[in-house]
Design a protein around this motif. Structure first.
Motif, short mmCIF file in Angstrom:
data_model
loop_
_atom_site.label_atom_id
_atom_site.label_comp_id
_atom_site.label_asym_id
_atom_site.label_seq_id
_atom_site.Cartn_x
_atom_site.Cartn_y
_atom_site.Cartn_z
N ASN A 40 70.63 -47.01 -6.22
CA ASN A 40 70.68 -46.42 -7.56
C ASN A 40 70.81 -47.50 -8.64
OD1 ASN A 40 70.23 -43.85 -6.75
ND2 ASN A 40 72.32 -43.11 -7.09
N HIS A 92 67.84 -47.56 -11.06
CA HIS A 92 68.11 -46.94 -12.36
C HIS A 92 68.80 -47.85 -13.37
CE1 HIS A 92 66.94 -43.19 -10.46
NE2 HIS A 92 67.86 -43.36 -9.52
N GLU A 99 72.85 -45.90 -0.75
CA GLU A 99 72.38 -45.02 -1.82
C GLU A 99 72.87 -45.50 -3.18
OE1 GLU A 99 70.15 -42.87 -1.54
OE2 GLU A 99 70.24 -41.79 0.36
N GLY A 140 70.19 -38.98 -3.27
CA GLY A 140 71.12 -40.10 -3.14
C GLY A 140 72.57 -39.73 -3.42
MG LIG Z 1 69.31 -42.53 -5.56
#
Ligand SMILES: [Mg+2]
Ligand SMILES: Nc1ncnc2c1ncn2[C@@H]1O[C@H](COP(=O)(O)OP(=O)(O)OP(=O)(O)O)[C@@H](O)[C@H]1O
Lengths: 117, 154
Positions: free
Chosen positions: B56, B60, B52, B114
């Motif tokens: 990310n 992101h 997770e 997440g």
């Molecule tokens: Mg995530």
């Protein structure tokens, strides 16, 4: 039940064999949200999803799911098949919808399971 | 065997937006923990949280580093990225909160689970973030959770 036992009932195309004849299926999970599947699917499950991109293989490996059923005869990225081969995950594709695939699996005795935290 | 000395230390780079190798770090870590003979349930916790966190960074942020130290009784995982940072960490932890754009959601990411998965799977999670700079996520996993030395802090 062996992974090979679900191929016919699902009228599925075998995109990657994985360990078709040895892997045991002990339950099922159906979700199109990867984080949800990671959090709640239990090991040994068959996973029914509409997704077909390579990340689904990583999720199957993380959870310990021996088999993924891609529903609705989605087009499958060749990279997904490559990754499945590498990780020995059985990859099946059916023209059934996710709901129909789950119906078939339930009928042959594979029931939904949820991981206990 | 010195319990305070990590047995294994690993460091890896992560590239934002690179979905072709995404998840590779977590599966490599899984193999290493399996070879170390750690219990499957423990491995699952570490690897899920790492996946997770890794995703990310891919989704992101722009780029990041992953590092882990494996001790006899616990595992530490740190992910540090250059990226937009998280303006409201409490909000980000809420299940269902996600800023993932449509093309990311189409791949099944962006459920907003997440961070909450990471919190559930780790014994301690600390996040340091600066908007416009980046984010550092530190997680600790104890083999025997009764050894947890401090409570979850965010
Ligand atoms: Mg995530
Ligand atoms: N490393 C990061 N850098 C910048 N923002 C982040 C980072 N990690 C998380 N966030 C922010 O926190 C939100 C929630 O993260 P979380 O992992 O819970 O959900 P998600 O990544 O959006 O979806 P999912 O993890 O379910 O696929 C993200 O949508 C994003 O806005």
């Amino acid at each position: 039940m062996k992974v090979s036992d679900i191929v016919k009932p699902l009228e599925a195309e075998v995109l990657c064999e994985g360990d078709l004849n040895n892997s045991e299926i002990t339950g099922g999970y159906c979700s199109d949200l990867l984080s949800d599947c990671i959090a709640n699917a239990s090991e040994g499950s068959v996973w029914v999803t509409i997704h077909s991109h390579p990340n689904i293989i990583a999720v199957a490996v993380l959870v310990g799911m021996p088999c993924i059923v891609i529903s609705n005869f989605q087009e499958v990225d060749p990279q997904t098949i490559e990754k499945a081969k590498k990780e020995k995950v059985t990859l099946l594709r059916t023209s059934l919808t996710s709901y129909q695939a789950v119906e078939v699996l339930t009928k042959i005795g594979i029931h939904g399971t949820k991981k206990h935290a | 065997m010195n319990p305070h000395q990590p047995h294994i230390e690993i460091k890896k780079e992560i590239t934002g937006g690179d979905f072709s190798t995404a998840g590779g770090i977590s599966s490599e870590l899984k193999n290493i923990l399996q070879q170390a003979g750690l219990p499957p349930q423990f491995i699952r916790r570490v690897v899920i949280a790492t996946y997770e966190a890794e995703m990310n960074v891919v989704i992101h942020a722009y780029r990041g580093t992953f590092s882990t130290s494996i001790y006899p009784d616990h595992v530490q995982v740190v992910l540090e990225d250059e990226g937009p940072g998280i303006p409201d960490v409490d909000l980000a932890f809420q299940e269902g909160f996600s800023t993932a754009p449509a093309h990311i959601r189409e791949m099944g990411f962006g459920a907003g689970y997440g961070l909450s998965n990471m919190k559930k799977c780790s014994n301690q999670i600390d996040i340091q973030t600066q908007v416009g700079k980046g984010t550092k996520v530190m997680m600790t996993f104890w083999l025997d959770p009764s050894q947890v030395k401090s409570s979850v802090s965010v």
